[in-house]
Design a protein around this motif. Structure first.
Motif, PDB file in Angstrom:
ATOM      1  N   THR A 161       0.824  -1.206   0.000  1.00  0.00           N
ATOM      2  CA  THR A 161       0.000   0.000   0.000  1.00  0.00           C
ATOM      3  C   THR A 161       0.861   1.259   0.000  1.00  0.00           C
ATOM      4  O   THR A 161       0.573   2.227  -0.709  1.00  0.00           O
ATOM      5  N   ARG A 162       1.930   1.248   0.790  1.00  0.00           N
ATOM      6  CA  ARG A 162       2.839   2.400   0.845  1.00  0.00           C
ATOM      7  C   ARG A 162       3.578   2.603  -0.475  1.00  0.00           C
ATOM      8  O   ARG A 162       3.979   3.732  -0.802  1.00  0.00           O
ATOM      9  N   HIS A 163       3.802   1.531  -1.225  1.00  0.00           N
ATOM     10  CA  HIS A 163       4.608   1.603  -2.433  1.00  0.00           C
ATOM     11  C   HIS A 163       3.785   1.617  -3.728  1.00  0.00           C
ATOM     12  O   HIS A 163       4.365   1.577  -4.822  1.00  0.00           O
ATOM     13  N   LYS A 164       2.478   1.686  -3.609  1.00  0.00           N
ATOM     14  CA  LYS A 164       1.633   1.592  -4.798  1.00  0.00           C
ATOM     15  C   LYS A 164       1.985   2.614  -5.868  1.00  0.00           C
ATOM     16  O   LYS A 164       2.209   2.275  -7.036  1.00  0.00           O
ATOM     17  N   LEU A 165       2.018   3.886  -5.495  1.00  0.00           N
ATOM     18  CA  LEU A 165       2.269   4.926  -6.492  1.00  0.00           C
ATOM     19  C   LEU A 165       3.688   4.840  -7.053  1.00  0.00           C
ATOM     20  O   LEU A 165       3.913   5.135  -8.230  1.00  0.00           O
ATOM     21  N   GLN A 166       4.628   4.448  -6.222  1.00  0.00           N
ATOM     22  CA  GLN A 166       6.007   4.324  -6.685  1.00  0.00           C
ATOM     23  C   GLN A 166       6.114   3.228  -7.747  1.00  0.00           C
ATOM     24  O   GLN A 166       6.764   3.410  -8.781  1.00  0.00           O
ATOM     25  N   LEU A 168       3.620   2.113  -9.575  1.00  0.00           N
ATOM     26  CA  LEU A 168       2.826   2.568 -10.719  1.00  0.00           C
ATOM     27  C   LEU A 168       3.640   3.498 -11.613  1.00  0.00           C
ATOM     28  O   LEU A 168       3.571   3.409 -12.840  1.00  0.00           O
ATOM     29  N   ALA A 169       4.397   4.405 -11.008  1.00  0.00           N
ATOM     30  CA  ALA A 169       5.178   5.371 -11.783  1.00  0.00           C
ATOM     31  C   ALA A 169       6.278   4.699 -12.600  1.00  0.00           C
ATOM     32  O   ALA A 169       6.681   5.209 -13.642  1.00  0.00           O
ATOM     33  N   HIS A 170       6.752   3.558 -12.131  1.00  0.00           N
ATOM     34  CA  HIS A 170       7.833   2.872 -12.832  1.00  0.00           C
ATOM     35  C   HIS A 170       7.329   1.848 -13.835  1.00  0.00           C
ATOM     36  O   HIS A 170       7.913   1.701 -14.919  1.00  0.00           O
ATOM     37  N   ASP A 171       6.261   1.126 -13.488  1.00  0.00           N
ATOM     38  CA  ASP A 171       5.837   0.017 -14.349  1.00  0.00           C
ATOM     39  C   ASP A 171       4.361  -0.304 -14.098  1.00  0.00           C
ATOM     40  O   ASP A 171       4.033  -1.115 -13.217  1.00  0.00           O
ATOM     41  N   ALA A 206      13.331  -1.243 -11.484  1.00  0.00           N
ATOM     42  CA  ALA A 206      14.424  -1.153 -12.454  1.00  0.00           C
ATOM     43  C   ALA A 206      13.986  -0.454 -13.738  1.00  0.00           C
ATOM     44  O   ALA A 206      14.827  -0.020 -14.527  1.00  0.00           O
ATOM     45  N   SER A 207      12.674  -0.328 -13.947  1.00  0.00           N
ATOM     46  CA  SER A 207      12.153   0.371 -15.123  1.00  0.00           C
ATOM     47  C   SER A 207      12.165   1.878 -14.879  1.00  0.00           C
ATOM     48  O   SER A 207      11.953   2.326 -13.745  1.00  0.00           O
ATOM     49  N   ASN A 208      12.384   2.647 -15.914  1.00  0.00           N
ATOM     50  CA  ASN A 208      12.432   4.095 -15.770  1.00  0.00           C
ATOM     51  C   ASN A 208      11.041   4.679 -15.560  1.00  0.00           C
ATOM     52  O   ASN A 208      10.083   4.288 -16.227  1.00  0.00           O
ATOM     53  N   ALA A 209      10.950   5.613 -14.634  1.00  0.00           N
ATOM     54  CA  ALA A 209       9.700   6.348 -14.413  1.00  0.00           C
ATOM     55  C   ALA A 209       9.664   7.502 -15.409  1.00  0.00           C
ATOM     56  O   ALA A 209      10.300   8.532 -15.205  1.00  0.00           O
ATOM     57  N   THR A 210       8.932   7.341 -16.506  1.00  0.00           N
ATOM     58  CA  THR A 210       8.868   8.358 -17.545  1.00  0.00           C
ATOM     59  C   THR A 210       7.991   9.526 -17.105  1.00  0.00           C
ATOM     60  O   THR A 210       7.275   9.448 -16.091  1.00  0.00           O
ATOM     61  N   ARG A 211       8.032  10.602 -17.873  1.00  0.00           N
ATOM     62  CA  ARG A 211       7.194  11.756 -17.542  1.00  0.00           C
ATOM     63  C   ARG A 211       5.716  11.378 -17.541  1.00  0.00           C
ATOM     64  O   ARG A 211       4.954  11.777 -16.665  1.00  0.00           O
ATOM     65  N   GLY A 212       5.302  10.591 -18.530  1.00  0.00           N
ATOM     66  CA  GLY A 212       3.904  10.179 -18.595  1.00  0.00           C
ATOM     67  C   GLY A 212       3.495   9.311 -17.418  1.00  0.00           C
ATOM     68  O   GLY A 212       2.406   9.484 -16.850  1.00  0.00           O
ATOM     69  N   ARG A 213       4.361   8.377 -17.034  1.00  0.00           N
ATOM     70  CA  ARG A 213       4.053   7.503 -15.902  1.00  0.00           C
ATOM     71  C   ARG A 213       4.051   8.286 -14.598  1.00  0.00           C
ATOM     72  O   ARG A 213       3.202   8.046 -13.720  1.00  0.00           O
ATOM     73  N   ASN A 214       4.972   9.234 -14.467  1.00  0.00           N
ATOM     74  CA  ASN A 214       4.976  10.089 -13.281  1.00  0.00           C
ATOM     75  C   ASN A 214       3.692  10.899 -13.186  1.00  0.00           C
ATOM     76  O   ASN A 214       3.094  11.016 -12.112  1.00  0.00           O
ATOM     77  N   ALA A 215       3.279  11.456 -14.304  1.00  0.00           N
ATOM     78  CA  ALA A 215       2.052  12.253 -14.311  1.00  0.00           C
ATOM     79  C   ALA A 215       0.850  11.400 -13.924  1.00  0.00           C
ATOM     80  O   ALA A 215      -0.049  11.849 -13.187  1.00  0.00           O
ATOM     81  N   ASN A 216       0.823  10.163 -14.399  1.00  0.00           N
ATOM     82  CA  ASN A 216      -0.263   9.250 -14.047  1.00  0.00           C
ATOM     83  C   ASN A 216      -0.311   9.015 -12.544  1.00  0.00           C
ATOM     84  O   ASN A 216      -1.382   9.040 -11.917  1.00  0.00           O
ATOM     85  N   ALA A 217       0.863   8.794 -11.926  1.00  0.00           N
ATOM     86  CA  ALA A 217       0.927   8.587 -10.477  1.00  0.00           C
ATOM     87  C   ALA A 217       0.531   9.857  -9.727  1.00  0.00           C
ATOM     88  O   ALA A 217      -0.140   9.789  -8.690  1.00  0.00           O
ATOM     89  N   MET A 218       0.927  11.013 -10.233  1.00  0.00           N
ATOM     90  CA  MET A 218       0.546  12.279  -9.594  1.00  0.00           C
ATOM     91  C   MET A 218      -0.966  12.478  -9.629  1.00  0.00           C
ATOM     92  O   MET A 218      -1.573  12.911  -8.635  1.00  0.00           O
TER      93      MET A 218
END
Length: 294
Positions: A161-166, A168-171, A206-218
């Motif tokens: 639960t604590r790591h969900k957004l992290q 999500l942002a990566h993969d 290990a996957s890169n958190a792209t701008r699009g994936r970061n925005a999705n998590a935000m």
């Protein structure tokens, strides 16, 4: 739990490089060093070849290179959350070495331990690279802490639960895969669940958190934070997220705003998300100040 990072002994022994005076290693000595435990490691010593590097030939070959090139991997200390090796250096007389032992060792280490963050001291001289390395190292330490003692399904649920957004942002794909695994944790053997979760978590980070994936998590975090804010504040937060999506604001701007509102409104779910606080706050500020372009 403090992260444990293996490090090539030559980096720690050579004060000219590790005392912070060299730009490649200022991050290691002055910033990261305050928050982690270093585990010095000498590849030759561990393989029984002796503690000192042999004299390089012009090709850069040594007995260590031959040993590693044959497919062998030196054992590493248990419980590591990352590893820093020495970058390639020029060979004898300034002639570049074509097959540096450190580089071969790094490749073998990555192959043997695919989820272990491995970098060299030169790469960590780049702000974006050291931010990614630090994020993975601290995430690995938290995972190690979870599985270092007997755990129950509810412990895994709390961790996930604590790591969900992290995650999500990566993969996003492994985010869904991890969610299904955690939901079934109570009906599967613990060892089987642990092994699979380690693999999913490691591959995701290990996957890169792209701008699009970061925005999705935000945006996902905003759904929780925004409902507690008035319209003016909601528009301000949403505007920052959209500006980040367009490349007009650095990553840190909307993250700082989301974190502040989550804490101010007592939103424990959002405030405790490792995506908003992936490393200690003081270290995070230094990383962001060094790299505002993410």
């Amino acid at each position: 739990m403090r992260p444990r990072i293996g490090i090539s002994s030559c980096l720690m022994a050579d004060e000219a490089r590790f005392d912070g005076g060299h730009p490649h290693n200022r991050f290691l000595a002055e910033e990261l060093g305050a928050y982690v435990d270093w585990v010095p490691y000498t590849a030759e010593l561990e393989t029984g070849m002796g503690a000192l590097w042999e004299t390089w030939r012009l090709t850069g070959q040594s007995r260590l290179v031959e040993f590693l090139s044959a497919g062998a991997t030196p054992p590493t200390p248990a419980g590591l959350d990352g590893y820093v090796t020495r970058a390639d250096r020029p060979g004898v007389g300034g002639i570049p070495s074509y097959d540096d032992g450190h580089r071969v060792f790094s490749r073998r280490l990555t192959t043997a331990f695919p989820f272990l963050p491995v970098s060299d001291d030169r790469v960590l001289g780049v702000a974006a690279s050291r931010e990614r390395f630090a994020e993975r190292v601290f995430a690995g330490a938290r995972l190690r802490e979870l599985f270092s003692r007997p755990w129950r399904p509810r412990d895994l649920v709390a961790f996930h639960t604590r790591h969900k957004l992290q995650i999500l942002a990566h993969d996003p794909a492994r985010y869904r895969q991890a969610g299904r695994l955690v939901a079934e944790a109570g009906s599967r053997p613990c060892r089987e669940t642990e092994a699979e979760y380690r693999q999913i978590f490691g591959r995701a980070l290990a996957s890169n958190a792209t701008r699009g994936r970061n925005a999705n998590a935000m945006h996902r975090a905003f759904r929780h934070v925004g409902r507690r804010l008035d319209d003016s504040l909601r528009q301000d937060v949403l505007g920052q997220i959209r500006a980040y999506e367009r490349g007009e604001l650095p990553f840190s701007a909307p993250i700082v705003t989301l974190t502040r509102h989550a804490a101010g409104e007592g939103l424990h779910w959002a405030a405790e998300q490792t995506y908003l606080n992936p490393v200690p706050a003081d270290l995070l500020r230094r990383l962001w100040n060094a790299d505002m372009a993410r």
